[in-house]
Scaffold this active site. Structure first.
Site, PDB file in Angstrom:
ATOM      1  N   LYS A 147       8.769   9.135  -8.416  1.00  0.00           N
ATOM      2  CA  LYS A 147       9.242   7.760  -8.243  1.00  0.00           C
ATOM      3  C   LYS A 147      10.550   7.676  -9.033  1.00  0.00           C
ATOM      4  O   LYS A 147      10.537   7.530 -10.254  1.00  0.00           O
ATOM      5  CB  LYS A 147       8.215   6.775  -8.792  1.00  0.00           C
ATOM      6  CG  LYS A 147       8.667   5.316  -8.780  1.00  0.00           C
ATOM      7  CD  LYS A 147       8.141   4.604  -7.581  1.00  0.00           C
ATOM      8  CE  LYS A 147       8.413   3.109  -7.668  1.00  0.00           C
ATOM      9  NZ  LYS A 147       7.757   2.366  -6.590  1.00  0.00           N
TER      10      LYS A 147
ATOM     11  N   THR B 200       2.305   2.879  -2.508  1.00  0.00           N
ATOM     12  CA  THR B 200       1.952   3.806  -3.579  1.00  0.00           C
ATOM     13  C   THR B 200       0.637   4.505  -3.281  1.00  0.00           C
ATOM     14  O   THR B 200       0.486   5.706  -3.536  1.00  0.00           O
ATOM     15  CB  THR B 200       1.873   3.065  -4.924  1.00  0.00           C
ATOM     16  OG1 THR B 200       3.160   2.505  -5.220  1.00  0.00           O
ATOM     17  CG2 THR B 200       1.476   4.006  -6.051  1.00  0.00           C
TER      18      THR B 200
ATOM     19  N   SER C 206      10.407  -0.064 -11.767  1.00  0.00           N
ATOM     20  CA  SER C 206      10.621  -1.380 -12.367  1.00  0.00           C
ATOM     21  C   SER C 206       9.287  -1.978 -12.774  1.00  0.00           C
ATOM     22  O   SER C 206       8.329  -1.938 -12.003  1.00  0.00           O
ATOM     23  CB  SER C 206      11.301  -2.322 -11.361  1.00  0.00           C
ATOM     24  OG  SER C 206      12.565  -1.850 -10.983  1.00  0.00           O
TER      25      SER C 206
ATOM     26  N   GLY D 210       0.792  -1.221   0.000  1.00  0.00           N
ATOM     27  CA  GLY D 210       0.000   0.000   0.000  1.00  0.00           C
ATOM     28  C   GLY D 210       0.822   1.268   0.000  1.00  0.00           C
ATOM     29  O   GLY D 210       0.298   2.366   0.224  1.00  0.00           O
TER      30      GLY D 210
ATOM     31  N   LEU E 215      -9.400   0.176   0.984  1.00  0.00           N
ATOM     32  CA  LEU E 215     -10.577   0.861   0.462  1.00  0.00           C
ATOM     33  C   LEU E 215     -11.189   0.092  -0.703  1.00  0.00           C
ATOM     34  O   LEU E 215     -10.479  -0.344  -1.607  1.00  0.00           O
ATOM     35  CB  LEU E 215     -10.202   2.279   0.006  1.00  0.00           C
ATOM     36  CG  LEU E 215      -9.623   3.195   1.084  1.00  0.00           C
ATOM     37  CD1 LEU E 215      -9.154   4.505   0.470  1.00  0.00           C
ATOM     38  CD2 LEU E 215     -10.651   3.451   2.170  1.00  0.00           C
TER      39      LEU E 215
END
Length: 207
Positions: free
Chosen positions: A33, A17, A37, A15, A185
């Site tokens: 970022k 990101t 990759s 989680g 969520l």
């Protein structure tokens, strides 16, 4: 330079990101970022845009790697040499949320870990940790790795269902601030994330 916050995690797919997107959107900050990759299924930049960060606030990656694995190996497979000098923090443009790849000790090259890069940056780090089984060990090991390099830790942000004892003991034994917990969520979109982030965290801590 305006405030920069580094977002790292205890592992991959926990989680990080989503948290970084929620933080950047809530602060009106830029998102970066530096090393991405795995490009086939989209990038983290694409995801944070879908979660409410304007494209104009998303900086281009310093290194884009097609292979979905640790950056050091992905770069070798892709025939790319990662130059650590390209990972210097942007020095202007306002508040910035920077997301690492995977966990604290993921190798960027065969001689450089993300924790080493964080130490060079010397900016406050938020450690994102899941609340599931194993989080105490993973969180405390990550905290020790950061502290061993002198990396400033803003605190730990948890993701998942509430597990009071685990969250409390990580904060106590790790001697870190417990920033809050972002629930899983469903649906997950810009609106639900913004509402949950506002309810879960005190934004003044991040300003």
């Amino acid at each position: 330079m305006s405030k920069t916050i580094i977002v790292t995690g205890t592992d991959t797919d926990i989680g990080k990101t989503v948290f970084a997107a929620g933080l950047a959107a809530a602060l009106g900050a830029r998102y970066w970022k530096p090393v991405q990759s795995g490009l086939l299924d989209g990038t983290d930049a694409d995801r944070v845009e879908a979660l409410g960060v304007p494209r104009t606030h998303i900086l281009p990656e310093a290194c884009r790697l097609a292979t979905p694995c640790s950056p050091h190996l992905a770069a070798e497979i892709d025939g790319i040499a990662i130059d650590p000098d390209t990972l210097a923090l942007p020095t202007n443009g306002g508040a910035l949320v920077v997301e690492g790849a995977g966990g604290v000790l993921v190798p960027v090259t065969r001689t450089l870990l993300f924790a080493d890069v964080f130490a060079r940056w010397n900016q406050p780090v938020v450690l994102v940790a899941r609340t599931g089984l194993g989080t105490i060990n993973h969180s405390l090991l990550s905290i020790e790795a950061l502290r061993a390099r002198g990396v400033p830790i803003l605190g730990v942000a948890f993701v998942g269902e509430p597990v009071e004892d685990s969250e409390a003991i990580v904060a106590t034994l790790g001697k870190v601030r417990r920033l809050g917990r972002l629930p899983r969520l469903d649906p997950l979109n810009a609106e639900t994330l913004a509402a949950a982030f506002k309810d879960s965290f005190d934004l003044e801590i991040f300003r």
